[in-house]
Motif scaffolding. Structure first.
Motif, short mmCIF file in Angstrom:
data_model
loop_
_atom_site.label_atom_id
_atom_site.label_comp_id
_atom_site.label_asym_id
_atom_site.label_seq_id
_atom_site.Cartn_x
_atom_site.Cartn_y
_atom_site.Cartn_z
N LEU A 67 4.64 -3.50 -1.06
CA LEU A 67 5.39 -3.82 -2.18
C LEU A 67 6.85 -2.95 -2.19
O LEU A 67 7.11 -2.31 -1.14
CB LEU A 67 4.90 -3.25 -3.50
CG LEU A 67 3.40 -3.83 -3.76
CD1 LEU A 67 2.58 -2.72 -4.56
CD2 LEU A 67 3.48 -4.95 -4.33
N PRO A 68 8.03 -3.61 -2.73
CA PRO A 68 9.39 -2.98 -2.69
C PRO A 68 9.07 -1.53 -3.04
O PRO A 68 8.62 -0.94 -4.00
CB PRO A 68 10.07 -3.61 -3.87
CG PRO A 68 9.46 -5.05 -4.10
CD PRO A 68 7.89 -4.59 -3.68
N GLY A 69 9.39 -0.62 -2.23
CA GLY A 69 9.48 0.72 -2.29
C GLY A 69 8.04 1.57 -1.79
O GLY A 69 8.13 2.76 -1.81
N VAL A 70 7.12 0.87 -1.72
CA VAL A 70 5.81 1.18 -1.48
C VAL A 70 4.89 0.45 -0.56
O VAL A 70 4.82 -0.69 -0.91
CB VAL A 70 5.13 1.95 -2.42
CG1 VAL A 70 4.47 0.98 -3.39
CG2 VAL A 70 4.04 2.66 -2.13
N ASP A 71 4.11 0.99 0.29
CA ASP A 71 3.01 0.36 1.03
C ASP A 71 1.87 1.10 0.80
O ASP A 71 1.78 2.37 1.02
CB ASP A 71 3.22 0.13 2.53
CG ASP A 71 4.33 -0.65 3.28
OD1 ASP A 71 4.77 -1.84 2.16
OD2 ASP A 71 4.81 -0.34 4.20
N ILE A 72 0.67 0.45 0.07
CA ILE A 72 -0.38 1.07 -0.27
C ILE A 72 -1.73 0.42 0.40
O ILE A 72 -1.53 -0.76 0.62
CB ILE A 72 -0.53 1.16 -1.78
CG1 ILE A 72 -1.49 1.96 -2.23
CG2 ILE A 72 -0.87 -0.30 -2.29
CD1 ILE A 72 -1.33 2.39 -3.74
#
Length: 234
Positions: A67-72
């Motif tokens: 995701l924009p700003g984060v990989d989870i």
């Protein structure tokens, strides 16, 4: 409390902010991320789901979102007793970003969390009443302070006069929920706050990963999971 988590996140800023503005994950970018984090594995797509549903997915199944700003990434294989021993390639993938691990298992009251800043471990904690403190590295975060100060003791059961005092100054799962809110912006049990992220709104792509070269995303098996399996077969 019945909370279980196996969660890893790579973030450029605050994870909660990124999750609040999350839209549907990019399937192509998520597949690329999975290939980078799980080298030597055959990747098969399964049904998609949400962070609220899959924070502790079935064994062998991984849920993830780029995701924009984060990989989870949600995976039981991140539930390791010593977070500092997370494999090097997973830490190296965090270059320039914050890496956060959160894992807990309610059956054995076990909690572990860790934070790396640009590849450098700044905090790691792992503990349970049976094993004690397995790992305690770095300076505690502000949200931990009341727990270490004895402000959240585990009250004895009044119906059990011979009960031994709880072996830790707080219940690991209570701190686990506090850590989840502080680090990720949501909780899995208890009353959500007005500013909390709704994890059901965060979509995840599903994957079945088959090991093909003998490599694993974690170096050690988790004692909490082993203990649960032993209990189930006793």
């Amino acid at each position: 409390m019945g909370a279980k988590t196996g969660l890893l996140a790579y973030a450029e800023g605050e994870i909660a902010q990124a999750l609040r503005r999350a839209s549907e994950p990019s399937t192509e970018e998520t597949v690329t991320m999975i290939g980078r984090l799980y080298p030597g594995h055959h990747v098969e797509r399964t049904d998609d789901s949400s962070l609220g549903e899959e924070i502790h997915p079935p064994e062998g199944i991984t849920y993830a979102a780029s995701l924009p700003g984060v990989d989870i990434v949600c995976d039981r294989r991140f539930m390791i007793d010593h977070p500092s021993r997370l494999p090097a390639h997973l830490i190296e993938a965090s270059a320039g970003r914050r890496l956060v691990l959160h894992a807990m298992h309610s059956v054995v009251d076990w909690l572990a969390f860790a934070v790396w800043e640009n590849g450098r471990l700044v905090r790691s904690l792992s503990l349970s009443p049976d094993s004690g403190i397995l790992e305690n590295i770095g300076r505690p975060f502000p949200f931990e302070a009341p727990y270490w100060a004895g402000e959240h003791p585990v009250d004895p059961d009044p119906s059990r006069e011979d009960e031994e005092p709880y072996p830790l100054p707080f219940h690991p799962l209570e701190l686990g929920e506090e850590a989840l809110r502080a680090l990720f912006g949501f909780v899995v049990e208890g009353m959500p706050g007005p500013d909390d992220v709704d994890p059901d709104d965060v979509g995840l792509c599903g994957f079945r990963l088959t090991e093909s070269t003998g490599s694993e995303p974690a170096d050690e098996k988790t004692d909490p999971e082993a203990a649960v399996r032993a209990t189930e077969h006793s």
